[in-house]
Enzyme design. Structure first.
Site, PDB file in Angstrom:
ATOM      1  NE  ARG A 128     -19.622  23.179  20.241  1.00 45.68           N
ATOM      2  CZ  ARG A 128     -19.667  23.102  18.912  1.00 45.68           C
ATOM      3  NH1 ARG A 128     -18.589  23.368  18.202  1.00 45.68           N
ATOM      4  NH2 ARG A 128     -20.779  22.760  18.320  1.00 45.68           N
ATOM      5  CE  LYS A 150     -18.464  28.698  42.369  1.00 48.79           C
ATOM      6  NZ  LYS A 150     -19.279  28.876  43.583  1.00 48.79           N
ATOM      7  CD  GLU A 192     -17.515  38.169  49.028  1.00 48.05           C
ATOM      8  OE1 GLU A 192     -17.079  37.106  49.524  1.00 48.05           O
ATOM      9  OE2 GLU A 192     -18.654  38.271  48.533  1.00 48.05           O
ATOM     10  CE  LYS A 234     -12.663  32.569  44.723  1.00 49.00           C
ATOM     11  NZ  LYS A 234     -13.985  33.124  44.571  1.00 49.00           N
ATOM     12  CD  GLU A 244     -19.318  25.635  45.402  1.00 47.86           C
ATOM     13  OE1 GLU A 244     -18.897  26.551  44.693  1.00 47.86           O
ATOM     14  OE2 GLU A 244     -20.357  25.676  46.038  1.00 47.86           O
ATOM     15  NE  ARG A 249     -14.936  27.788  43.716  1.00 50.52           N
ATOM     16  CZ  ARG A 249     -14.544  28.112  42.491  1.00 50.52           C
ATOM     17  NH1 ARG A 249     -13.883  27.252  41.770  1.00 50.52           N
ATOM     18  NH2 ARG A 249     -14.811  29.293  41.993  1.00 50.52           N
ATOM     19  CG  ASN A 253     -20.696  29.198  48.757  1.00 54.26           C
ATOM     20  OD1 ASN A 253     -20.576  30.131  47.973  1.00 54.26           O
ATOM     21  ND2 ASN A 253     -20.617  27.932  48.385  1.00 54.26           N
ATOM     22  CG  HIS A 256     -21.857  33.907  49.799  1.00 57.36           C
ATOM     23  ND1 HIS A 256     -20.877  34.302  50.688  1.00 57.36           N
ATOM     24  CD2 HIS A 256     -21.563  34.529  48.615  1.00 57.36           C
ATOM     25  CE1 HIS A 256     -20.014  35.107  50.065  1.00 57.36           C
ATOM     26  NE2 HIS A 256     -20.411  35.252  48.810  1.00 57.36           N
ATOM     27  CG  HIS A 260     -26.605  34.276  47.278  1.00 55.43           C
ATOM     28  ND1 HIS A 260     -25.996  33.054  47.115  1.00 55.43           N
ATOM     29  CD2 HIS A 260     -25.774  35.186  46.708  1.00 55.43           C
ATOM     30  CE1 HIS A 260     -24.844  33.223  46.470  1.00 55.43           C
ATOM     31  NE2 HIS A 260     -24.684  34.502  46.225  1.00 55.43           N
ATOM     32  CG  HIS A 273     -22.363  39.696  46.565  1.00 59.44           C
ATOM     33  ND1 HIS A 273     -23.319  38.708  46.723  1.00 59.44           N
ATOM     34  CD2 HIS A 273     -21.164  39.089  46.725  1.00 59.44           C
ATOM     35  CE1 HIS A 273     -22.713  37.552  46.958  1.00 59.44           C
ATOM     36  NE2 HIS A 273     -21.402  37.763  46.970  1.00 59.44           N
TER      37      HIS A 273
END
Lengths: 370, 370
Positions: A128, A150, A192, A234, A244, A249, A253, A256, A260, A273
């Site tokens: 956990r 993330k 990025e 960042k 987010e 935040r 993106n 993106h 994506h 990417h």
């Protein structure tokens, strides 16, 4: 070779799970033992390393930890997106179970975004949740993926569909790792970093434009400073909007949504990417231009800086329909409406949810034209 | 049949992820739509139901949600511990991906602890975390598993080795569900409720002793009150120590060190969790007695109340060595030392990390003697 610890400190990231230090410098892996202690981490580490990282580098990290009295086990995983799977997650779990990993232990990711994501997902869920440390070896991971907590795995139906927010206790970026990074991967990382300038920092953007040669050569302190600045941006964003939920935040993106989609319709096999994000940023810029938010000059400026760093600015031959369809199944979509991140000017991004599909389709048609 | 919402409120659980209401009453599933609204949940739900739950009950929940305008998809899963696997997790992910589950959607678990744990693990990780609601149908889940945000899956190497802390937005316990619960499962649930009395609430313990008949008959308001009280105790503990970092939440593990070991060495096929915990509580009581912490009278009193509710108080035929070995690989173990939860008196538990292995082995030898 090691810089003093405090001069290497790029940011202190504030999260609901506590604060952590983001270190950027040359040779800083040597100081991982001291940073472990500073972060209050335990005396056993499980190091998950990318096979592409040179064995000497893995040994350097392991030895630096052992010198600090941290018993360190090593698991190496194949490079590439395919490793970011539930199968790999199960493999990491079995390794941890076999060695009787305990709650006070730390999982360390040594590699790019793929290793950081999957090792981080394991850290988020093993017993956990146990402590997690990132030692990114790619530029993309240093300036982006390693920060903000993330973590994720891919499913056959989509990228990053499962994961968690699990904050690291430490992120240690050794710029010396970049010397052996392939040119395409370096470019993908620059995408990025340049994005950070485009959405939030006009000065950083200008540095990328005026200092391209010296930055790409990876020599001197300038490249370290630029990476440190990008990390700080960042860090600031994720400190302000950890989950987010706000409007901050989401700005990360930028590029993106279409990025994506391009990765997905090419089965993650054609574009890195950052390369897909580069094309995605061009889509966003053209959308903003057609909405009258920015002028053609800024679009050209963005195109020029991306090309300068060896990044693609179009995606010839792809299907408009396929890209549109994937963009709409992006996990950021709410009630079927895409929330676009668009520029209002250099260093200034906003979100818009009212962009007509036809306008988007027109822009994508231009980008995929041969 | 529905009680008024406020009189059914057992507790408001405070967590780092916000507060949530724990409702206990007869027929309260009918009010799930109103509770959804109160919790600010979205208009789409993914209901994961245990196959053992009667189809009418599943339909009742689905219809109550749909009446409140919540579109509800249903997935039923086989009963039993085997369902709590990474394979099931993958199955839930595929189902969600196929229906394009979004971030604003809610996953609802309708079943016992197994369904709550695995559906909750999916909710914790799908799109990095979506809203989660528990509708427990077993007594063990009502008074214990559904509260506190612990979600998990089993690995071949051990139970609950992976998971997360993911707090529900609502826990709705309909006591009417218990009417169809098999006697052994009811007893296993009573074990956890009695545990709450033993570690924290002498009055609750006395109620279990003096009202056994009426409670086991499940008639009237008394049983609802006792369950509500047990829920309130658990809610108080998890509110005070959400991540089990303090010295509070660990008390809930009374009987669990040996209990988990007994489940493991019998391959999870012989003892229900609550039954194993019952034997584990006897082990803990005998350890406390031999350490001079409690007298034989309290040991006898605990044995009597457990037996009264149909629970085992020994485990004839099991191997002392196997139990000892498993107890030491429990994930609560730190640096190889077991942290025992032991009674100092009725309703008063403490932790002790200095219990000699030989003393423990002696106690277990007595419990496994035929």
């Amino acid at each position: 070779m090691t810089s003093g610890a405090e001069s290497s400190l790029a940011a202190v990231v504030r999260t609901s799970q506590g604060e952590y230090r983001a270190i950027v410098g040359r040779g800083v892996t040597a100081s991982i033992g001291a940073e472990f202690e500073l972060a209050g981490l335990g005396k056993r580490a499980f190091l998950v390393a990318d096979q592409a990282v040179f064995p000497e580098a893995v040994r350097t990290v392991q030895e630096a930890l052992e010198r600090a009295g941290v018993v360190t086990h090593v698991l190496t995983l194949p490079s590439g997106e395919r490793t970011k799977s539930l199968q790999t997650l199960e493999q990491i779990y079995s390794w941890l179970a076999g060695l009787r990993g305990e709650r006070g232990d730390t999982i360390v990711a040594l590699g790019g975004g793929v290793i950081g994501d999957i090792a981080g997902f394991a850290a988020a869920t093993w017993l956990r949740g146990v402590a997690f440390v990132q030692v990114p070896t790619s530029l993309a991971s240093m300036v982006d993926a390693s920060l903000g907590g993330k973590v994720a795995a891919n499913l056959p139906m989509g990228k990053n569909l499962v994961g968690a927010f699990h904050q690291p206790k430490l992120v240690l970026s050794d710029v010396d790792f970049l010397k052996t990074l392939p040119a395409r991967e370096m470019a993908a990382g620059w995408a990025e970093a340049i994005k950070h300038g485009l959405i939030l920092d006009p000065e950083l953007l200008e540095a990328f434009e005026s200092e391209a040669d010296v930055l790409m050569a990876l020599e001197g302190e300038q490249v370290v400073e630029v990476i440190r600045r990008s990390v700080a941006i960042k860090a600031e964003i994720v400190s302000a909007d950890e989950f987010e939920r706000g409007d901050v935040r989401v700005l990360l993106n930028y590029g993106h949504t279409v990025g994506h989609a391009i990765e997905a319709v090419t089965d993650y096999g054609e574009y890195l990417h950052g390369e897909a994000v580069s094309v995605g940023m061009m889509a966003a810029a053209l959308i903003a231009e057609r909405l009258g938010m920015i002028d053609a000059e800024l679009v050209d400026r963005q195109r020029a800086v991306l090309e300068r760093y060896g990044l693609p600015v179009s995606a010839p031959g792809l299907s408009v329909e396929a890209i549109m369809d994937r963009a709409k199944s992006d996990k950021k979509v709410r009630g079927g409406v895409i929330r676009w991140v668009l520029l209002e000017g250099p260093g200034k991004a906003v979100t818009r949810s009212d962009v007509p599909d036809e306008l988007v389709a027109g822009v994508i048609a231009d980008l995929v034209a041969r």
